[in-house]
Design a protein around this motif. Structure first.
Motif, PDB file in Angstrom:
ATOM      1  N   GLY A  36       0.790  -1.216   0.000  1.00 22.54           N
ATOM      2  CA  GLY A  36       0.000   0.000   0.000  1.00 22.54           C
ATOM      3  C   GLY A  36       0.826   1.271   0.000  1.00 22.54           C
ATOM      4  N   PRO A  37       0.221   2.371  -0.407  1.00 22.73           N
ATOM      5  CA  PRO A  37       0.961   3.625  -0.582  1.00 22.73           C
ATOM      6  C   PRO A  37       1.520   4.203   0.711  1.00 22.73           C
ATOM      7  CG  PRO A  37      -1.399   3.961  -0.911  1.00 22.73           C
ATOM      8  CD  PRO A  37      -1.176   2.490  -0.871  1.00 22.73           C
ATOM      9  N   ALA A  38       0.840   4.053   1.822  1.00 24.04           N
ATOM     10  CA  ALA A  38       1.354   4.612   3.079  1.00 24.04           C
ATOM     11  C   ALA A  38       2.668   3.939   3.459  1.00 24.04           C
ATOM     12  CB  ALA A  38       0.318   4.455   4.191  1.00 24.04           C
ATOM     13  N   TYR A  39       2.712   2.616   3.337  1.00 24.63           N
ATOM     14  CA  TYR A  39       3.941   1.889   3.664  1.00 24.63           C
ATOM     15  C   TYR A  39       5.064   2.278   2.717  1.00 24.63           C
ATOM     16  CZ  TYR A  39       7.278  -1.854   4.416  1.00 24.63           C
ATOM     17  OH  TYR A  39       8.428  -2.554   4.683  1.00 24.63           O
ATOM     18  N   GLN A  40       4.767   2.333   1.433  1.00 23.54           N
ATOM     19  CA  GLN A  40       5.797   2.637   0.432  1.00 23.54           C
ATOM     20  C   GLN A  40       6.352   4.048   0.614  1.00 23.54           C
ATOM     21  OE1 GLN A  40       3.073   1.811  -2.656  1.00 23.54           O
ATOM     22  NE2 GLN A  40       3.327  -0.408  -2.495  1.00 23.54           N
ATOM     23  N   GLN A  41       5.471   4.988   0.925  1.00 19.92           N
ATOM     24  CA  GLN A  41       5.935   6.363   1.124  1.00 19.92           C
ATOM     25  C   GLN A  41       6.799   6.465   2.381  1.00 19.92           C
ATOM     26  OE1 GLN A  41       3.216   9.286  -0.253  1.00 19.92           O
ATOM     27  NE2 GLN A  41       3.796  10.775   1.293  1.00 19.92           N
ATOM     28  N   LYS A  42       6.432   5.738   3.436  1.00 18.02           N
ATOM     29  CA  LYS A  42       7.246   5.719   4.654  1.00 18.02           C
ATOM     30  C   LYS A  42       8.607   5.092   4.372  1.00 18.02           C
ATOM     31  CE  LYS A  42       7.299   4.124   9.462  1.00 18.02           C
ATOM     32  NZ  LYS A  42       6.582   3.346  10.511  1.00 18.02           N
ATOM     33  N   PHE A  43       8.633   4.048   3.578  1.00 18.10           N
ATOM     34  CA  PHE A  43       9.892   3.385   3.218  1.00 18.10           C
ATOM     35  C   PHE A  43      10.827   4.380   2.537  1.00 18.10           C
ATOM     36  CE2 PHE A  43      12.657   1.138   0.291  1.00 18.10           C
ATOM     37  CZ  PHE A  43      13.066   0.006   0.997  1.00 18.10           C
ATOM     38  N   MET A  44      10.320   5.135   1.583  1.00 18.37           N
ATOM     39  CA  MET A  44      11.168   6.066   0.842  1.00 18.37           C
ATOM     40  C   MET A  44      11.528   7.298   1.654  1.00 18.37           C
ATOM     41  SD  MET A  44      12.308   4.928  -1.918  1.00 18.37           S
ATOM     42  CE  MET A  44      12.910   6.442  -2.655  1.00 18.37           C
ATOM     43  N   ALA A  45      10.706   7.642   2.649  1.00 14.85           N
ATOM     44  CA  ALA A  45      11.026   8.791   3.503  1.00 14.85           C
ATOM     45  C   ALA A  45      12.287   8.535   4.322  1.00 14.85           C
ATOM     46  CB  ALA A  45       9.847   9.109   4.425  1.00 14.85           C
ATOM     47  N   TYR A  46      12.687   7.279   4.459  1.00 11.02           N
ATOM     48  CA  TYR A  46      13.929   6.960   5.153  1.00 11.02           C
ATOM     49  C   TYR A  46      15.132   7.541   4.412  1.00 11.02           C
ATOM     50  CZ  TYR A  46      17.491   4.232   7.615  1.00 11.02           C
ATOM     51  OH  TYR A  46      18.580   3.855   8.352  1.00 11.02           O
ATOM     52  N   PHE A  47      15.008   7.664   3.093  1.00 14.79           N
ATOM     53  CA  PHE A  47      16.128   8.077   2.249  1.00 14.79           C
ATOM     54  C   PHE A  47      16.160   9.579   1.980  1.00 14.79           C
ATOM     55  CE2 PHE A  47      15.182   3.664   1.408  1.00 14.79           C
ATOM     56  CZ  PHE A  47      16.435   3.065   1.434  1.00 14.79           C
ATOM     57  N   GLY A  48      15.109  10.309   2.345  1.00 14.63           N
ATOM     58  CA  GLY A  48      15.088  11.739   2.122  1.00 14.63           C
ATOM     59  C   GLY A  48      13.678  12.304   2.231  1.00 14.63           C
ATOM     60  N   LYS A  49      13.559  13.595   2.055  1.00 10.50           N
ATOM     61  CA  LYS A  49      12.258  14.277   2.155  1.00 10.50           C
ATOM     62  C   LYS A  49      11.400  13.951   0.940  1.00 10.50           C
ATOM     63  CE  LYS A  49      10.176  18.892   2.425  1.00 10.50           C
ATOM     64  NZ  LYS A  49      10.425  20.352   2.501  1.00 10.50           N
TER      65      LYS A  49
END
Length: 370
Positions: A132-145
């Motif tokens: 789902g999009p919430a998980y994927q967006q949180k995953f990528m937020a680890y790498f930057g804004k």
């Protein structure tokens, strides 16, 4: 007063439908599109009609790659994980690894691998794509804004998603090719941001059996191929980047705009914060000129540099899409383009992009001070 969302400042000189033939600028309204993607909830949406004024504000950034263990003991430790190089210098395909199972240490190591190999392709990521999009967006937020793309469709409630969806638009492609020689558009994603994306994810939601590949160019190697005298000539130059042309086009066709135009001045040669290597930082989409040069001089130099990258097939890599694949790549040392060589009347091409903004581009002079 907020800027107009739909009224054009000026008519688009190229006309509607030709800015980027890979992208839709209006909602999908046919049932066929819903049937021809495994993930219809990711079809482009403009329902969240929120306007973002201050998304470009400066922020502090620490690259996770700088925390990583050099030999990457966490990321590639399982005997099930297999790697295969796409080319000797750029691109790695990983199988047997589930992105949902990565620890923070493994994510740090992934950032290092991306910085060094520039493109990492993960096969068989159905579990990650289904998270789902919430998980994927949180995953990528680890790498930057998270970046918010100003004009294209997103996932409902998640404006950080940039949705690439082409289905049954062959008439649009043909109209595009009546005016253009090619569908390719070599670019770095949203390079106009003051702190452009460093780590970028593409997730395939539907793809043709053959075609629709994404081609990447190694801009570190492109810089290295230039003569030392030419390198010295361009090391101190800076270019103007802006989203204005893209936004003007979308306004001219009645599309929705989430953000005002953003403009930045970036070095033509930037230094990677992890590897310390220099790379060209120019593209065909957002760069409008070079600071301190006259128009004719600027145009001549930019055309030469872009042609150099585009013609450099010996420092490019072609990523072939497969069902349930995820790609992560470094936006700081690559250029890329989609290829529209498939029949969208037969199969759709549906991808999400998440872009993590990182550091302000580091100029060569910034590494030489002191």
């Amino acid at each position: 007063m907020s800027p107009s969302r739909t009224e054009p400042d000026q008519p688009d000189e190229e006309g509607p439908g030709v800015y980027d033939v890979n992208l839709p600028y209006k909602p999908v309204e046919n049932e066929t599109a819903h049937r021809r993607t495994e993930f219809p909830e990711y079809l482009p949406s403009w329902d969240d009609r929120k306007f973002y004024h201050d998304h470009h504000l400066e922020f502090d950034y620490e690259d996770p790659a700088n925390r990583a263990a050099v030999h990457m003991p966490q990321l590639l430790k399982s005997p099930k994980v297999q790697t295969k190089d796409i080319t000797p210098k750029m691109g790695t395909i990983i199988s047997g690894l589930n992105l949902r199972n990565l620890s923070d240490s493994a994510k740090d190591e992934l950032a290092m691998l991306i910085s060094k190999r520039k493109i990492v392709v993960f096969r068989d990521q159905l579990e990650f794509l289904s998270a789902g999009p919430a998980y994927q967006q949180k995953f990528m937020a680890y790498f930057g804004k998270p970046n918010i793309q100003p004009v294209t469709g997103s996932v409902k409630g998640h404006p950080g998603f940039h949705i690439i969806h082409r289905d049954n638009n062959q008439d649009e492609v043909e109209a595009h090719l009546q005016r253009k020689m090619t569908s390719t558009l070599w670019h770095q994603d949203v390079s106009y941001e003051p702190q452009p994306p460093g780590y970028i994810m593409l997730g395939i939601l539907a793809c043709p059996d053959v075609g629709g590949d994404t081609v990447f160019a190694d801009t570190e190697e492109a810089y290295r191929r230039l003569s030392p005298e030419f390198q010295k000539m361009i090391d101190g130059l800076k270019a103007f980047h802006t989203s204005k042309k893209m936004i003007d086009h979308v306004k001219s066709v009645g599309g929705f705009v989430r953000r005002p135009p953003v403009s930045s001045i970036h070095p033509i040669v930037r230094v990677h914060p992890v590897t310390g290597k220099k790379s060209l930082w120019i593209n065909s989409e957002f760069v409008t000129g070079i600071e301190g040069l006259k128009e004719a001089e600027s145009e001549l130099l930019l055309k030469f540099l872009i042609a150099h990258v585009v013609m450099g097939h010996d420092f490019q890599a072609r990523v072939q899409w497969q069902k349930h694949s995820v790609v992560m790549f470094d936006g700081r040392n690559t250029l890329h383009t989609a290829t529209v060589d498939y029949d969208s009347g037969k199969q759709a091409r549906h991808i999400f992009r998440l872009a993590s903004m990182t550091e302000k581009p580091i100029a060569v002079e910034d590494t030489q001070s002191g």
